[in-house]
Scaffold this motif. Structure first.
Motif, mmCIF file in Angstrom:
data_model
loop_
_atom_site.group_PDB
_atom_site.id
_atom_site.type_symbol
_atom_site.label_atom_id
_atom_site.label_comp_id
_atom_site.label_asym_id
_atom_site.label_seq_id
_atom_site.Cartn_x
_atom_site.Cartn_y
_atom_site.Cartn_z
ATOM 1 N N TYR A 110 0.493 -1.597 0.057
ATOM 2 C CA TYR A 110 -0.212 -0.047 -0.122
ATOM 3 C C TYR A 110 0.659 1.734 0.150
ATOM 4 N N VAL A 111 1.812 1.222 0.674
ATOM 5 C CA VAL A 111 2.031 2.710 1.041
ATOM 6 C C VAL A 111 3.020 2.813 -0.190
ATOM 7 N N VAL A 112 4.380 1.776 -0.684
ATOM 8 C CA VAL A 112 4.592 2.080 -2.093
ATOM 9 C C VAL A 112 4.374 2.703 -3.298
ATOM 10 N N GLN B 242 5.367 9.905 -8.591
ATOM 11 C CA GLN B 242 5.590 9.259 -10.332
ATOM 12 C C GLN B 242 7.120 8.747 -11.034
ATOM 13 N N ARG B 243 7.044 7.930 -10.561
ATOM 14 C CA ARG B 243 8.877 7.021 -10.186
ATOM 15 C C ARG B 243 8.451 5.448 -9.428
ATOM 16 N N GLU C 261 14.558 2.389 -1.370
ATOM 17 C CA GLU C 261 14.218 3.320 -0.813
ATOM 18 C C GLU C 261 12.613 1.931 -0.203
ATOM 19 N N THR C 262 12.169 1.157 -1.078
ATOM 20 C CA THR C 262 11.315 0.631 -0.334
ATOM 21 C C THR C 262 11.356 -0.194 1.019
ATOM 22 N N ASN C 263 12.872 -0.985 1.170
ATOM 23 C CA ASN C 263 13.884 -1.047 2.345
ATOM 24 C C ASN C 263 13.360 -0.234 3.390
#
Length: 172
Positions: free
Chosen positions: A113-115, A123-124, A130-132
């Motif tokens: 959800y957050v991703v 918009q990228r 960043e995901t970690n």
């Protein structure tokens, strides 16, 4: 860390403004010896300024300002903390076959959800780093919400709508 740097800044100003003139008076050198106008170079003027109490204070202010700029950068998940909280609350309500979902399934649901929200706002595509970072932020937020007793496990709810995410990363 930022508060500590601000306190250090105030202490340095007080020391420079209060104690430097006292030390100069105690040594009997209230001011620098006067030189003739023709023998004073610009480098000497700059050097005298930097060695004065005011010059040292200016250098200290510049260093503290630069350190505040470096340490003030928030992690990515902090910029989307409202969405992280919404995702954690949603994930706590997920069930698998009538039973509460596993911790890994909850974490993955909140992360997805957050991703989606972050990628939609920025918009990228997010990098692995960043995901970690967001994953760690979800865990930190979950721990703080759980410790404060805010979470309501067990109730079923629909998925939060990514398009209606209100924070949109506006807090920076």
């Amino acid at each position: 860390m930022r508060t500590a740097l601000n306190v250090l800044f105030v202490v340095m100003i007080v020391v420079a403004v209060v104690f430097a003139p006292v030390a100069a008076f105690a040594q009997g050198t209230g001011s620098a010896p006067a030189a003739s106008a023709s023998s004073v170079s610009p480098l000497t003027v700059v050097w005298d300024f930097l060695n004065s109490a005011f010059g040292i204070s200016c250098v200290a202010v510049a260093v503290i300002w630069l350190l505040n700029r470096v340490y003030a950068k928030l992690p990515l998940w902090k910029q989307y903390e409202g969405d992280v909280i919404a995702a954690v609350r949603y994930a706590e309500k997920i069930t698998e076959g009538g039973q509460p979902a596993s911790a890994e399934a909850k974490l993955n649901a909140a992360l997805q959800y957050v991703v989606k929200v972050v990628e939609q706002v920025e918009q990228r595509r997010l990098t692995t780093t960043e995901t970690n970072d967001i994953k760690q932020g979800i865990q930190v937020t979950h721990n703080s919400l759980d410790a404060s007793g805010v979470l309501e496990p067990g109730a079923t709810a629909g998925s939060p709508d990514v398009a209606s995410a209100k924070s949109g990363g506006a807090a920076q």
